[in-house]
Design a protein around this motif. Structure first.
Motif, PDB file in Angstrom:
ATOM      1  N   SER A  95       0.843  -1.190   0.000  1.00 54.73           N
ATOM      2  CA  SER A  95       0.000   0.000   0.000  1.00 54.73           C
ATOM      3  C   SER A  95       0.882   1.245   0.000  1.00 54.73           C
ATOM      4  N   HIS A  96       0.381   2.271  -0.631  1.00 55.95           N
ATOM      5  CA  HIS A  96       1.109   3.535  -0.678  1.00 55.95           C
ATOM      6  C   HIS A  96       0.851   4.322   0.595  1.00 55.95           C
ATOM      7  N   ALA A  97       1.872   5.023   1.030  1.00 58.06           N
ATOM      8  CA  ALA A  97       1.735   5.890   2.200  1.00 58.06           C
ATOM      9  C   ALA A  97       0.942   7.126   1.791  1.00 58.06           C
ATOM     10  N   ALA A  98       0.430   7.818   2.774  1.00 60.25           N
ATOM     11  CA  ALA A  98      -0.297   9.057   2.497  1.00 60.25           C
ATOM     12  C   ALA A  98       0.687  10.101   1.962  1.00 60.25           C
ATOM     13  N   PRO A  99       0.258  10.928   1.005  1.00 63.62           N
ATOM     14  CA  PRO A  99       1.134  11.979   0.494  1.00 63.62           C
ATOM     15  C   PRO A  99       1.568  12.936   1.606  1.00 63.62           C
ATOM     16  N   LEU A 100       2.773  13.446   1.496  1.00 65.76           N
ATOM     17  CA  LEU A 100       3.276  14.415   2.473  1.00 65.76           C
ATOM     18  C   LEU A 100       2.535  15.732   2.334  1.00 65.76           C
ATOM     19  N   SER A 101       2.186  16.325   3.456  1.00 63.08           N
ATOM     20  CA  SER A 101       1.602  17.668   3.451  1.00 63.08           C
ATOM     21  C   SER A 101       2.713  18.669   3.146  1.00 63.08           C
ATOM     22  N   GLY A 102       2.347  19.876   2.829  1.00 64.30           N
ATOM     23  CA  GLY A 102       3.337  20.916   2.575  1.00 64.30           C
ATOM     24  C   GLY A 102       4.269  21.136   3.749  1.00 64.30           C
ATOM     25  N   SER A 103       3.715  21.145   4.971  1.00 60.26           N
ATOM     26  CA  SER A 103       4.559  21.388   6.145  1.00 60.26           C
ATOM     27  C   SER A 103       5.513  20.223   6.396  1.00 60.26           C
ATOM     28  N   ASN A 104       5.058  18.991   6.197  1.00 64.12           N
ATOM     29  CA  ASN A 104       5.946  17.841   6.376  1.00 64.12           C
ATOM     30  C   ASN A 104       7.001  17.764   5.271  1.00 64.12           C
ATOM     31  N   PHE A 105       6.618  18.119   4.042  1.00 64.41           N
ATOM     32  CA  PHE A 105       7.574  18.174   2.943  1.00 64.41           C
ATOM     33  C   PHE A 105       8.654  19.218   3.245  1.00 64.41           C
ATOM     34  N   GLU A 106       8.215  20.370   3.737  1.00 65.68           N
ATOM     35  CA  GLU A 106       9.147  21.453   4.072  1.00 65.68           C
ATOM     36  C   GLU A 106      10.120  21.010   5.173  1.00 65.68           C
ATOM     37  N   LYS A 107       9.616  20.348   6.213  1.00 72.37           N
ATOM     38  CA  LYS A 107      10.478  19.863   7.301  1.00 72.37           C
ATOM     39  C   LYS A 107      11.509  18.869   6.791  1.00 72.37           C
ATOM     40  N   TYR A 108      11.094  17.986   5.898  1.00 71.19           N
ATOM     41  CA  TYR A 108      11.972  16.937   5.392  1.00 71.19           C
ATOM     42  C   TYR A 108      13.060  17.495   4.460  1.00 71.19           C
ATOM     43  N   THR A 109      12.715  18.499   3.646  1.00 71.68           N
ATOM     44  CA  THR A 109      13.614  18.918   2.567  1.00 71.68           C
ATOM     45  C   THR A 109      14.461  20.161   2.846  1.00 71.68           C
ATOM     46  N   THR A 110      13.985  21.108   3.624  1.00 71.62           N
ATOM     47  CA  THR A 110      14.669  22.395   3.764  1.00 71.62           C
ATOM     48  C   THR A 110      16.118  22.221   4.215  1.00 71.62           C
ATOM     49  N   GLY A 111      17.006  22.864   3.474  1.00 68.04           N
ATOM     50  CA  GLY A 111      18.434  22.824   3.779  1.00 68.04           C
ATOM     51  C   GLY A 111      19.164  21.649   3.152  1.00 68.04           C
ATOM     52  N   LYS A 112      18.453  20.820   2.401  1.00 67.88           N
ATOM     53  CA  LYS A 112      19.067  19.626   1.815  1.00 67.88           C
ATOM     54  C   LYS A 112      19.097  19.714   0.295  1.00 67.88           C
ATOM     55  N   THR A 113      19.979  18.938  -0.278  1.00 75.84           N
ATOM     56  CA  THR A 113      19.997  18.686  -1.711  1.00 75.84           C
ATOM     57  C   THR A 113      19.653  17.219  -1.893  1.00 75.84           C
ATOM     58  N   LEU A 114      18.600  16.940  -2.653  1.00 74.21           N
ATOM     59  CA  LEU A 114      18.175  15.570  -2.903  1.00 74.21           C
ATOM     60  C   LEU A 114      18.449  15.203  -4.354  1.00 74.21           C
ATOM     61  N   TYR A 115      19.049  14.056  -4.539  1.00 69.95           N
ATOM     62  CA  TYR A 115      19.280  13.502  -5.873  1.00 69.95           C
ATOM     63  C   TYR A 115      18.187  12.484  -6.141  1.00 69.95           C
ATOM     64  N   GLY A 163      16.170   3.516 -12.192  1.00 73.22           N
ATOM     65  CA  GLY A 163      17.547   3.177 -11.865  1.00 73.22           C
ATOM     66  C   GLY A 163      18.595   4.138 -12.388  1.00 73.22           C
ATOM     67  N   GLN A 164      18.192   5.152 -13.138  1.00 72.10           N
ATOM     68  CA  GLN A 164      19.118   6.124 -13.720  1.00 72.10           C
ATOM     69  C   GLN A 164      18.988   7.466 -13.014  1.00 72.10           C
ATOM     70  N   VAL A 165      20.119   8.166 -12.878  1.00 73.84           N
ATOM     71  CA  VAL A 165      20.081   9.499 -12.264  1.00 73.84           C
ATOM     72  C   VAL A 165      19.210  10.407 -13.125  1.00 73.84           C
ATOM     73  N   TYR A 166      18.299  11.126 -12.492  1.00 78.78           N
ATOM     74  CA  TYR A 166      17.366  12.013 -13.185  1.00 78.78           C
ATOM     75  C   TYR A 166      17.757  13.473 -12.991  1.00 78.78           C
ATOM     76  N   GLY A 167      18.090  13.866 -11.753  1.00 79.14           N
ATOM     77  CA  GLY A 167      18.456  15.244 -11.457  1.00 79.14           C
ATOM     78  C   GLY A 167      18.523  15.440  -9.960  1.00 79.14           C
ATOM     79  N   ALA A 168      18.757  16.687  -9.568  1.00 77.75           N
ATOM     80  CA  ALA A 168      18.866  17.008  -8.139  1.00 77.75           C
ATOM     81  C   ALA A 168      18.211  18.349  -7.874  1.00 77.75           C
ATOM     82  N   GLU A 169      17.730  18.496  -6.637  1.00 74.45           N
ATOM     83  CA  GLU A 169      17.094  19.742  -6.239  1.00 74.45           C
ATOM     84  C   GLU A 169      17.573  20.146  -4.856  1.00 74.45           C
ATOM     85  N   ARG A 170      17.935  21.419  -4.744  1.00 68.47           N
ATOM     86  CA  ARG A 170      18.335  22.013  -3.466  1.00 68.47           C
ATOM     87  C   ARG A 170      17.123  22.746  -2.926  1.00 68.47           C
TER      88      ARG A 170
END
Length: 120
Positions: free
Chosen positions: A6-26, A31-38
């Motif tokens: 089963s799929h997990a519930a989508p992240l809310s904006g506030s939870n997405f912000e907590k998880y991502t802020t200050g990070k760079t995610l690849y 299986g292939q590198v797609y890109g990265a976002e800071r």
């Protein structure tokens, strides 16, 4: 009982912000590198296909999706993000593409971006 996970519930904006802020995610796709976002404070972002070119943008939450606006694209790109045991899974919403990206790596450093091209 279904054999499908089963799929997990989508992240809310506030939870997405907590998880991502200050990070760079690849991210990877199939299986292939797609890109990265800071992810920067104030819901600002910097995206690269890892070609040295970076696009500035921002994100916002809309109807349970995380939507991105970039400097070179006037139309939003909306994704549904889920947190999995191995990181984020992002599913593109809209269009005929069935794009699913998976977090491949997470670092606390900026992207490598070359400066703007200057004509002669």
């Amino acid at each position: 009982m279904s054999a499908l996970a089963s799929h997990a519930a989508p992240l809310s904006g506030s939870n997405f912000e907590k998880y991502t802020t200050g990070k760079t995610l690849y991210f990877r796709e199939n299986g292939q590198v797609y890109g990265a976002e800071r992810y920067l404070p104030g819901r600002r972002v910097e995206w690269s296909f890892l070609d040295g070119q970076c696009k500035q943008g921002e994100w916002y939450e809309q109807n349970g999706a995380i939507c991105f606006l970039y400097e070179d694209r006037p139309e939003p790109q909306c994704w549904e993000f889920e947190k999995t045991s191995t990181g984020l899974r992002a599913t593109f919403l809209g269009g005929s593409q069935n794009t699913e990206l998976y977090e491949a790596e997470q670092i606390d450093e900026p992207l490598h971006c070359v400066g703007p091209q200057i004509g002669v």
